[in-house]
Design a protein around this motif. Structure first.
Motif, short mmCIF file in Angstrom:
data_model
loop_
_atom_site.label_atom_id
_atom_site.label_comp_id
_atom_site.label_asym_id
_atom_site.label_seq_id
_atom_site.Cartn_x
_atom_site.Cartn_y
_atom_site.Cartn_z
N VAL A 80 0.80 -1.18 0.12
CA VAL A 80 0.03 0.06 -0.06
C VAL A 80 0.95 0.99 -0.25
O VAL A 80 1.89 1.27 0.64
N SER A 81 0.46 2.24 -0.91
CA SER A 81 1.05 3.65 -0.65
C SER A 81 0.29 4.69 -0.50
O SER A 81 -0.91 4.73 -1.08
N THR A 82 0.70 5.42 0.68
CA THR A 82 -0.17 6.53 0.75
C THR A 82 0.27 7.81 0.49
O THR A 82 -0.18 8.84 0.58
N LYS A 83 1.77 7.94 -0.17
CA LYS A 83 2.15 9.17 -0.37
C LYS A 83 2.67 9.29 -1.96
O LYS A 83 3.42 10.30 -2.46
N SER A 84 2.01 8.25 -2.88
CA SER A 84 2.55 8.34 -4.22
C SER A 84 1.75 9.43 -5.08
O SER A 84 0.98 9.93 -4.49
N LYS A 88 -1.57 11.36 -4.29
CA LYS A 88 -1.70 12.79 -4.16
C LYS A 88 -2.74 13.51 -5.11
O LYS A 88 -3.46 14.28 -4.72
N LYS A 89 -2.55 12.97 -6.47
CA LYS A 89 -3.72 13.87 -7.26
C LYS A 89 -5.06 13.44 -6.94
O LYS A 89 -5.89 14.09 -7.11
N ALA A 90 -5.28 12.12 -6.42
CA ALA A 90 -6.57 11.69 -6.33
C ALA A 90 -7.13 12.72 -4.76
O ALA A 90 -8.32 13.12 -5.04
N GLN A 120 -7.20 19.66 6.45
CA GLN A 120 -7.12 18.91 5.31
C GLN A 120 -6.97 19.95 3.92
O GLN A 120 -6.29 19.33 3.00
N ALA A 121 -7.82 20.75 3.86
CA ALA A 121 -7.53 21.72 2.65
C ALA A 121 -6.25 22.34 2.64
O ALA A 121 -5.67 22.57 1.68
N MET A 122 -5.70 22.56 3.85
CA MET A 122 -4.38 23.05 3.77
C MET A 122 -3.24 21.90 3.13
O MET A 122 -2.17 22.46 2.74
N ALA A 123 -3.69 20.86 3.71
CA ALA A 123 -2.46 19.92 3.17
C ALA A 123 -2.83 19.26 1.95
O ALA A 123 -1.80 19.02 1.01
#
Length: 687
Positions: A80-84, A88-90, A120-123
């Motif tokens: 699983v990747s949480t930072k790919s 990020k685009k999704a 989360q909008a900031m991130a």
């Protein structure tokens, strides 16, 4: 355990974990809006998307189980990747969709500064939007005096819907319309009927649902935050009091899985205005039939003159429902030094007594132990009115299934199904004669409706006999549980605030002519008859103050540090959030100063010394945040008490959930809720 690789790190997690839980176990941060640990999975917001190797597109980690992940071609653990870049685009895309219709009114939103959407909008947000169409407009809804709506901000996470359906059990909120026309609302825009409805504002990740009484009062960063213990019922919910200067502005829950999880009742949350109204801020003396302001010296002199001329056996001491353990310890010490046997902490007339051991008056199964019980019998209690958060825990266990519930007492909507056995003592007697062992861990809850009667001791003995027959006490389990309604009651019984040899109980002290002097320490629920000189020490001008001849202004629970013992016997420390108003002082300090004037000097000059003396006298008070279990011997002793019971129905002593104590009765918000309840707009009454 199942192996899974998260961002290159291999971890072992239970197979029933979701990907979101597995990723967090590996230290990855997963954003979310709709997911909540204590609610069912909805999978609405899609903010928690992650990349699962082998999957054709990003998957919602909150709704995808670890056991559903396929291993690699050679048996490798799922990756699983949480930072790919794909993830990020999704997430950027999801955030862009969420903000299409959001009004972006953060400067005027009460959620500003503690808003999940802001964070989360900031991130994951972007600087601009590709959408230029008009935003959707949704009318605000009226859903009661507790929660304010601003539905333009709603992102349809459905947390509020799931909470009212699953935790509160009322199903007050739901969705109407489809697609762009979907709206979250109550049925016919009526007020919500749950005693836990304020929790939906905590759950809302945006500013769509907010606490109405606290609207536009302050920003989160302006307030001091203090850890306090709730005293509105005997559960001892862990709360956070937010204050600015000398004013309490709001009350929020703290997480404690052993007590209140992360919920609090509406009374706990919204008695804030009651803390300021009708406060006693200086001493008063009754002169010529009228209460007039006085100095502390004058008030003490008036008490000393009356006490000095009174036989100790003609003096009585009654402690109220919101008093801390230290204050009651000082109160009892003063009564003992004056030589009075008339002292009681049971102003409602409860027949509980420490002579049978702690197991005779504790919620022995513990609050968390409800989830381990295999059956439940409720005797003389309405948990929904007496302790809504505890009732939600019962509902939680009920929803897991295989949990038969029976009720003897009033037939009420408890938010879960049960078998109604009967209304009164005849049913209890019949059950005691025919009861059989039921399951591995049966539980019996005895409420104050069974104990605040003249025959309360006999009813308690019958309930103990039933519990014995059910097998409520076994190795590693004690299911005999007393549900209290007063925050101070267990501590008072632990400290022995019951009549001494030849002493009178609270109800006997209240009889006309029974005593010459009665000292009320925050006791407002007992009416003292004519003829007695009454000293009232408390925080609010309630019933006790109206009857008093001398008033000594005390501190409310948010204005002093103290220990409280909840219904299960858990000792908890509460801290001071603000200072008391005017000349009001902490109760123990008043008692210490008064003891000098009475010639019965108490042996402590500071709170620290008082607390040390209390913990030396009763060692389990030193075990803060622990439940010291009682032995199961009390059940046999209670069952052997016997006695005749009256033929009458068992009814909960809490007639109006919103007006049970002096602080609540001074709250305009609670008064409004009480009126709506009386009009039938907030359904909780018995059928």
């Amino acid at each position: 355990m199942t192996k899974i690789v998260v961002d290159g790190r291999e971890v072992d997690v239970p197979a029933d974990y979701t990907l979101l839980q597995a990723c967090e176990a590996a230290g990855a941060e997963i954003p979310r809006f709709c997911f909540h640990e204590r609610l069912s999975i909805a999978g609405n917001c899609r903010m928690c998307l992650v990349e699962l190797k082998g999957a054709p597109k990003p998957v919602a980690s909150c709704a995808w189980g670890v056991r559903d992940c396929r291993p690699g071609p050679n048996g490798e653990p799922p990756q699983v990747s949480t930072k790919s870049a794909v993830v990020k685009k999704a997430r950027h895309g999801i955030m862009e969709f969420l903000l299409i219709n959001h009004p972006l009114d953060c400067p005027i939103c009460d959620q500003g500064g503690e808003c999940d959407l802001q964070d989360q909008a900031m991130a994951f947000g972007v600087a601009g939007s590709r959408f230029h169409e008009n935003k959707r407009a949704v009318e605000d809804k009226y859903i009661g005096p507790i929660v304010r709506t601003s539905m333009n901000r709603c992102i349809h996470c459905t947390r509020c819907v799931r909470f009212t359906s699953e935790v509160a059990g009322t199903g007050d909120m739901g969705a109407i319309g489809r697609g762009e026309d979907m709206e979250i609302t109550t049925y016919l825009e009526s007020s919500m009927g749950s005693e836990l409805q304020g929790n939906v504002a905590d759950l809302c990740p945006v500013g769509a649902l907010l606490q109405k009484p606290a609207a536009f009062k302050a920003r989160p960063w302006e307030m001091n935050k203090t850890q306090v213990v709730d005293v509105m019922d005997a559960l001892g919910s862990n709360i956070r009091v937010d204050s600015r200067g000398r004013e309490v502005l709001r009350i929020l829950p703290r997480i404690n899985d052993d007590v209140n999880e992360e919920w609090i009742s509406d009374k706990t949350r919204h008695i804030v205005d009651g803390l300021k109204a009708q406060r006693l801020d200086r001493p008063y003396i009754r002169r010529d039939g009228r209460l007039t302001p006085a100095s502390w010296a004058e008030a003490f002199a008036a008490i000393a003159a009356k006490v000095g001329a009174t036989d100790p056996k003609r003096m009585g001491f009654i402690a109220g429902d919101l008093v801390s353990a230290e204050d009651m310890f000082a109160f009892k010490a003063l009564a003992d030094r004056l030589g009075s046997p008339n002292i009681d902490c049971r102003q409602d007339g409860s027949q509980l007594h420490p002579r049978h051991g702690r197991g005779s008056y504790l919620f022995n199964a513990t609050v968390a132990g409800i989830e381990r019980a295999t059956s439940l019998l409720i005797v003389g209690s309405n948990p929904r009115r007496e302790s809504p958060v505890l009732n939600a825990r019962i509902r939680k266990r009920f929803l897991k299934g295989d949990f038969p519930i029976q009720v003897i007492g009033e037939r009420a909507d408890l938010t879960y199904d049960y078998d109604y056995l009967g209304a009164g003592t005849d049913t209890l007697k019949d059950l005691a004669a025919t009861v059989e062992k039921a399951g591995e861990r049966p539980m019996v809850i005895v409420g104050q409706g069974a104990l605040t009667r003249r025959d309360g001791a006999a009813v308690l003995a019958l309930a103990a006999k039933v519990a014995q027959g059910l097998g409520a006490v076994s190795e590693g389990w004690n299911g005999f549980s007393v549900l209290h309604t007063a925050a101070s009651r267990v501590a008072g019984l632990d400290l022995g605030l019951v009549p001494g040899e030849g002493g009178l109980d609270a109800l006997a002290m209240a009889e006309p002519g029974a005593l010459d002097v009665v000292y009320l320490l925050g006791a407002d629920e007992v009416a003292i008859g004519p003829g007695a000189f009454v000293v009232y020490q408390g925080s609010h001008g309630d019933r006790g103050a109206h009857r008093a001849d001398v008033i000594l202004p005390g501190a409310a629970y948010t204005e002093k540090a103290g220990l409280y013992v909840n219904t299960e016997g858990r000792v908890q420390q509460s801290d001071r959030a603000v200072f008391p108003p005017g000349e009001a002082r902490e109760d123990w300090a008043i008692l210490r100063a008064l003891s000098d004037q009475l010639g019965a000097r108490l042996p402590f000059d500071s709170y620290r010394a008082l607390k040390a003396a209390l913990q030396a006298a009763v060692p389990h008070f030193a075990r803060v945040e622990h439940v010291v279990p009682a032995t199961g011997d009390a059940l046999g002793a209670l069952a052997a008490v016997g006695g005749e019971v009256e033929r009458s129905a068992l009814r909960s002593p809490v007639a109006d959930f919103y007006l049970t104590n002096p602080i609540a009765r001074c709250s305009a918000v609670m008064a409004e809720c009480s009126v709506l309840l009386a009009q039938g707009h907030m359904q909780q009454a018995a059928e």
